[in-house]
Scaffold this motif. Sequence first.
Motif, PDB file in Angstrom:
ATOM      1  N   GLU A 182      -7.443  -3.959   1.860  1.00 28.38           N
ATOM      2  CA  GLU A 182      -7.713  -2.710   1.149  1.00 28.38           C
ATOM      3  C   GLU A 182      -8.245  -1.703   2.149  1.00 28.38           C
ATOM      4  O   GLU A 182      -8.708  -2.071   3.228  1.00 28.38           O
ATOM      5  N   ASP A 241      -4.542  -5.767  -8.656  1.00 26.85           N
ATOM      6  CA  ASP A 241      -5.442  -6.441  -7.727  1.00 26.85           C
ATOM      7  C   ASP A 241      -4.954  -7.835  -7.376  1.00 26.85           C
ATOM      8  O   ASP A 241      -5.267  -8.370  -6.321  1.00 26.85           O
ATOM      9  N   ARG A 268     -10.310   2.001  -1.813  1.00 26.41           N
ATOM     10  CA  ARG A 268     -11.638   1.893  -2.407  1.00 26.41           C
ATOM     11  C   ARG A 268     -12.596   2.839  -1.689  1.00 26.41           C
ATOM     12  O   ARG A 268     -12.571   2.882  -0.451  1.00 26.41           O
ATOM     13  N   ARG A 283      -1.479  -0.148  -0.081  1.00 24.65           N
ATOM     14  CA  ARG A 283      -2.710  -0.935  -0.135  1.00 24.65           C
ATOM     15  C   ARG A 283      -3.690  -0.275  -1.106  1.00 24.65           C
ATOM     16  O   ARG A 283      -3.694   0.955  -1.260  1.00 24.65           O
ATOM     17  N   PRO A 284      -4.518  -1.075  -1.770  1.00 18.70           N
ATOM     18  CA  PRO A 284      -5.553  -0.488  -2.640  1.00 18.70           C
ATOM     19  C   PRO A 284      -6.493   0.397  -1.823  1.00 18.70           C
ATOM     20  O   PRO A 284      -6.780   0.106  -0.661  1.00 18.70           O
TER      21      PRO A 284
END
Length: 318
Positions: free
Chosen positions: A181, A306, A260, A257-258
Motif C-alpha cells: 500500500e 483489501d 492510505r 495499490r491501496p
Amino acid sequence: MRLTLRQLEVFNALFDAGSVSRAADRLNLSQPAVSVALGKLEVDIGFRLFHRDRGFFAPTSEALLLRDEVQQGVAALARVEERAREIRKGGVGSIIVASNGAMAYSLLPRVMAEFQRDHPETRIELRVHSSRRVAAWVGSRQIDIGLIDAPVPAAGLEAELVQMACVVIMRADDPLAACKEVGPSNIAERAFIAVTGDHQVDRQVAHLMAQHGAELSYRASSYFYAIGRALVAAGGGIAIIDPVNGTAELGDGVVARPFRPTVVHDLAVIRPKGQPMGLAAERFHARLRAALTPYRMGGGAGQALDAGLRGAATPSWS
C-alpha cells in the motif's frame, strides 16, 4: 402561443448551420418551408431571432437566451415520439443513461453489454457530459439514470451515494509497485497527474499531503480518470483515481495499490424524483447497482478490495 416541433427544429438547424440552405438540407425541407417556419416562430414569440446578412443568419442575443430551452424542448418531444413508437410496435423500450467521465469508460460499457446479452430487445443510449448537465437532464426527465460526482447539484432528484476508496496507479515497472500500500511519503516529489486540480479527489490528496508535510510535483491534469490512467501508462507519472478505472484489467502495464489514508470518490446514482421507471430501466438500474457493489467502501466492497480478490466484476490488485 402554441409552438410546434417543426419551428423548434428550424430554430436549432439555423442556429447550428447559419444559413437557410444548409438548414433546409439538414432537415430535408425546402428553403421556403424553412423561411416560413422561422417567420411564423418569430411572429409567435414576438421578437427577432436572427440577424440576416447576405444569406448568413447570426443568432440575436434573445436567441442565445432561448437556445438551451429549445434544445431541451426538442429532446423532450423526440422522447415522446420514441415512446409512442415503442408502444405501437409492442417493444420493451429504450433506456437513456448519462454519466460524467468517471464511469463512462470502464464501468458502463461493460454493464450495457452484459445487460443487452440478456435483453437484446432493449436499446440503450449512453450520453457523456458534465455532472451539472447530467443532473439537469435527469431533473427534466430527459434521461432515465444518471451517474455524477456528489454532491448532487440540483433539487428534485432521487440520489444514491456510492463511496469508493481511490487507488494510486503506476506502471508495473515503477519501484512503487513493490509496495503493498502507498502513503503520502511514498509519492512525495513524484511526477503526479491530477484530475482537474480542484476536483474532490485533488482536494483530498492535497490536504493529506499537507498534513504529512509532503509535496507533490504536479505534471499534468486529465479531467477524466481514464485519461489519467492513459497518461500513467504512457510514462507520464503516477495518479490517484477511482477504483473502477484504477483496477480495470486493460493490459496497459498499469497496476494499482491501496492508498492510505483513504481518499474517497463520491459517486451519486440519480433518477427523477417521484417518477416510476419503465421495466427496462428498472432492470438496468438493478444491474448497475450490482456492478457497483464490489467497489463500495465498507461491507463486501471494502473487503473485496483489501483482500485482493480477482474477477470480471470485482476489482483486482495486480
